[in-house]
Design an enzyme around this catalytic site. Structure first.
Site, PDB file in Angstrom:
ATOM      1  N   TYR A 102      37.919 -12.231 -13.460  1.00  0.00           N
ATOM      2  CA  TYR A 102      38.049 -13.411 -12.614  1.00  0.00           C
ATOM      3  C   TYR A 102      39.034 -14.434 -13.189  1.00  0.00           C
ATOM      4  CZ  TYR A 102      34.130 -12.025  -9.676  1.00  0.00           C
ATOM      5  OH  TYR A 102      33.324 -11.360  -8.791  1.00  0.00           O
ATOM      6  N   HIS A 109      28.090 -15.365 -15.005  1.00  0.00           N
ATOM      7  CA  HIS A 109      28.376 -13.994 -15.430  1.00  0.00           C
ATOM      8  C   HIS A 109      27.580 -13.646 -16.685  1.00  0.00           C
ATOM      9  CE1 HIS A 109      32.112 -14.416 -12.948  1.00  0.00           C
ATOM     10  NE2 HIS A 109      31.780 -13.189 -12.658  1.00  0.00           N
ATOM     11  N   LYS A 127      22.639 -13.517  -7.717  1.00  0.00           N
ATOM     12  CA  LYS A 127      22.973 -12.102  -7.552  1.00  0.00           C
ATOM     13  C   LYS A 127      22.442 -11.244  -8.699  1.00  0.00           C
ATOM     14  CE  LYS A 127      26.958  -9.009  -7.080  1.00  0.00           C
ATOM     15  NZ  LYS A 127      28.435  -8.922  -7.026  1.00  0.00           N
TER      16      LYS A 127
END
Length: 327
Positions: free
Chosen positions: A314, A305, A224
Site C-alpha cells: 500500500y 495491517h 476485516k
C-alpha cells in the site's frame, strides 16, 4: 438384498441393507436395474459405497441458495456476497446436479467468465464455489468430490499500485459535489477514506456512538482481520465528521455498499480519471500518512495491517520522493 418392480414405463430397483437407508433407482429395462443392483451391492460388501442420492437431486444452484440462507448471513460482507452469489445462480452452471458438475464444466465456466470479467473476479468466484461445495460435503451429505479443486485457476493479476495525485483528488471531490440529485453522503465518504485510510466496509459501519471528536478517535468494533481497532482522527477527518448531518439510524454514512460504489464510479467518470477504484483511496491515504509517520509500526496501527509485507503493497512512494529523502 435387491428387489425389482415395474414403475411406469420402466423398472425400479430397490436395495435394502441393515445400516443403510433404502436405495432406489429407475431404469428402462429390468436387466439395467439388475446390473445396477449387483454393482451397488458389491460396493457395499467392499465398504466402498458412497450414497450420492442427495447429490443427484441437488443442483449447484440449490446449494448456493441454501448457503445464502444458512451461512452467508453470519459472515462479514454478507450483503456483497449475497449479490455476487445470486448473480452466479443465474448462470447456466447453477443448473447442473452435483453428480454431473464435472471439472470440465467448471473449466468451461471459468473460460466464459474470463471473457466478461477480470481474472481477479474469476478467482474470487471459483473460491466461492469451492467453499460452498466443501461446506455441503461436510454438513449436508453431498457425497461428491469438489470439482473446483481440480481446475486450474487463472493467473493472479499484479497488485494494484494506483495512487491519486493532489490534482486528481481535487477533480474527484469536485465531481462528487452534492448538486441536483447526487447523494450528499458520497463526498464525505471519499474525504474520510483519504483522511483515515479506512476500508470501505469500515467506513460504512461507522456509528456516531463510537466517535469521539474531542479525543479525535473512531472505534471500529469489527474489522476485516477480526480485531477491534481505534483509529486516530486527523484535524481534517474531524472537520469532515463535524460537517456530516446526524442520521436517525446512528450510522455516520447511511448508504449501502453498492450504492456508494456506483456513485463513486460515476464521479470518477465525471472527473475524467483513469483506472481509479474506491480502494485506491486507502492506498493514497497510507502513502500520504507515511510521510508523517515514518515508523512503520505506527503506520500499521493506523491502517490496521497485521502484516508489514501487506502494508508494503500500500505504501507507494516514487523513486524521486525517496531520492529527496536521501538528500
Amino acid at each position: 438384498m435387491a428387489s425389482f418392480r415395474q414403475h411406469g414405463n420402466g423398472w425400479q430397483g430397490r436395495i435394502r441393507r441393515r445400516g443403510y437407508p433404502d436405495i432406489t433407482k429407475t431404469f428402462e429395462t429390468k436387466a439395467d436395474a439388475e446390473r445396477w443392483a449387483r454393482s451397488l451391492e458389491s460396493e457395499i460388501d467392499k465398504g466402498q459405497f458412497v450414497n450420492v442420492n442427495e447429490a443427484q437431486r441437488t443442483t449447484l444452484g440449490d446449494l448456493i441458495a441454501r448457503y445464502l440462507t444458512e451461512v452467508t448471513p453470519s459472515m462479514k460482507g454478507a450483503a456483497e456476497d449475497t449479490i455476487r452469489l445470486k448473480a452466479i445462480m443465474r448462470k447456466s452452471i447453477a443448473r447442473w446436479s452435483m453428480t454431473n458438475l464435472s471439472a470440465a464444466r467448471i473449466a468451461t465456466y471459468r473460460d466464459e467468465r474470463l471473457k466478461e470479467v477480470s481474472a481477479g473476479t474469476v478467482i474470487r468466484e471459483l473460491a466461492y464455489l469451492s467453499a460452498i461445495i466443501n461446506h455441503a460435503r461436510r454438513e449436508w451429505g453431498i457425497n461428491v468430490p469438489n470439482p473446483v479443486q481440480m481446475v486450474r485457476k487463472p493467473q493472479s493479476p499484479q497488485a494494484r499500485s494506483r495512487v491519486l495525485t493532489d490534482e486528481e483528488v481535487s477533480k474527484l471531490l469536485q465531481a462528487l459535489e452534492p448538486t441536483g440529485r447526487r447523494s450528499h453522503w458520497i463526498k464525505p465518504a471519499v474525504q474520510l477514506a483519504l483522511a483515515t485510510a479506512m476500508r470501505r466496509g469500515e467506513l460504512l459501519s461507522l456509528r456516531w456512538e463510537h466517535i469521539d471528536l474531542q479525543g479525535r478517535t473512531a472505534f471500529l468494533p469489527d474489522t476485516k482481520n477480526g480485531d477491534a481497532r481505534t483509529v486516530p482522527l486527523s484535524t481534517v477527518a474531524v472537520k469532515v465528521l463535524a460537517g456530516i448531518p446526524r442520521h436517525i439510524s446512528g450510522v455516520v454514512l447511511p448508504v449501502k455498499f453498492f450504492t456508494l460504489d456506483a456513485a463513486f464510479k460515476r464521479g470518477v467518470r465525471r472527473a475524467g480519471l483513469d483506472r481509479v477504484r474506491f480502494h485506491d483511496l486507502r492506498r493514497t491515504a497510507i502513502t500520504r500518512m507515511a510521510e508523517k509517520l515514518p515508523n512503520v509500526i505506527e503506520l500499521a496501527m493506523v491502517s490496521g495491517h497485521k502484516s508489514l509485507m501487506v502494508l508494503k503493497r500500500y505504501y507507494r512512494p516514487t523513486a524521486s520522493e525517496l531520492a529527496q529523502k536521501l538528500g
